[in-house]
Design an enzyme around this catalytic site. Structure first.
Site, PDB file in Angstrom:
ATOM      1  N   TYR A   1      97.161 -29.006 -52.465  1.00 16.00           N
ATOM      2  CA  TYR A   1      96.368 -28.660 -50.936  1.00 16.00           C
ATOM      3  C   TYR A   1      94.914 -29.330 -50.845  1.00 16.00           C
ATOM      4  CZ  TYR A   1      94.498 -26.321 -46.502  1.00 16.00           C
ATOM      5  OH  TYR A   1      94.056 -25.887 -45.732  1.00 16.00           O
TER       6      TYR A   1
ATOM      7  N   SER B   1      89.200 -28.640 -44.324  1.00 19.34           N
ATOM      8  CA  SER B   1      89.588 -26.912 -45.263  1.00 19.34           C
ATOM      9  C   SER B   1      88.027 -26.492 -45.784  1.00 19.34           C
ATOM     10  CB  SER B   1      90.262 -26.620 -46.125  1.00 19.34           C
ATOM     11  OG  SER B   1      90.909 -25.336 -46.859  1.00 19.34           O
TER      12      SER B   1
END
Length: 253
Positions: free
Chosen positions: A155, A142
């Site tokens: 995350y 990501s």
């Protein structure tokens, strides 16, 4: 190995979002795809849609948070199909982990799936790929991995691990025919982002994102971030001094 020579592929996190889309995308191009996820009913629906489109997608019920079981299952698939040509570690978990009220149980889930699960998926058949001197490992990271984003300690860090893990594999595999690709999406309209309440700049439709990912895989890109506007901004953010980054980032969410 180019994209057209893939015979078989494993895609995790294939019950929805980017994983589902990528499994269909590959299947429609003649690849036999093992679509893995926890939700069997979603995988069955995917297999039916693929069959209607003339593609072969086989459901595989799998929870990558159980690393040892994942390792065994992926190796068994590799043996059953005569060797996986492409392994895509796409399964991922998001959600906020604010340091002011840190939710350890959720952070652990993020790590179990995004770190341990992804590493198990990618390394399961790596020795066999090296022995065969062919194969392609892909990890879906990501753009949030660029720095420690506010309220996203688990995350952002989990995806940063994946970046570095894949980079080391890529370096080690120089001189072989085993390829490694790290894909870093920005905001994409999926089940995961549907829960996000803040503004999502340059939000992409899932189909458009899948096309970009698929083409990057076929090109065997070492790293590929998209959309380009967000990827460019992230590239600049890496070099912003900590004092400035902290002041700006703390006010974003």
């Amino acid at each position: 190995m180019n994209g057209m020579s893939y015979r078989t592929a494993l895609v995790t996190g294939a019950s929805s979002g980017l994983g589902r889309g990528l499994a269909l995308w590959l299947g429609k191009r003649g690849v036999k795809v093992y679509a893995a996820a926890r939700r069997r009913e979603h995988l069955e629906a995917l297999a039916q849609e693929a069959q209607a489109a003339g593609a072969h997608v086989e459901p595989v019920e799998l929870d990558v948070s159980h690393a040892d079981a994942t390792l065994e299952r992926v190796r068994a698939l590799d043996e059953a199909c005569g060797g996986l040509d492409l392994v895509v570690a796409n399964a991922g978990v998001g959600g906020q982990t604010n340091a002011r009220d840190f939710p350890w149980e959720h952070a652990k889930k993020v790590i179990d799936v995004n770190v341990t699960g992804a590493a198990a998926t990618l390394s399961a058949v790596l020795p066999r790929m090296v022995e065969r001197n062919r194969g392609h490992l892909v990890g879906v990271s990501s753009l949030a991995s660029c720095r420690g984003l506010p309220q996203n300690a688990a995350y952002s860090a989990s995806k940063a691990f994946l970046n570095t893990f894949l980079e080391s594999l890529r370096v080690d595999l120089q001189g072989t025919q085993v390829r490694v690709t790290c894909i870093k999406p920005g905001f994409v309209k999926t089940e995961m982002t549907a829960r996000i309440q803040h503004t999502m700049p340059f939000l992409l439709e899932a189909d458009a994102a899948v096309e970009l990912m698929g083409q990057a895989i076929l090109r065997a890109e070492a790293e590929y971030g998209f959309p380009w506007q967000m990827a460019s901004a992230v590239g600049v953010a890496k070099w912003v001094p900590n004092l400035l980054f902290d002041a700006v980032a703390s006010k974003v969410l």
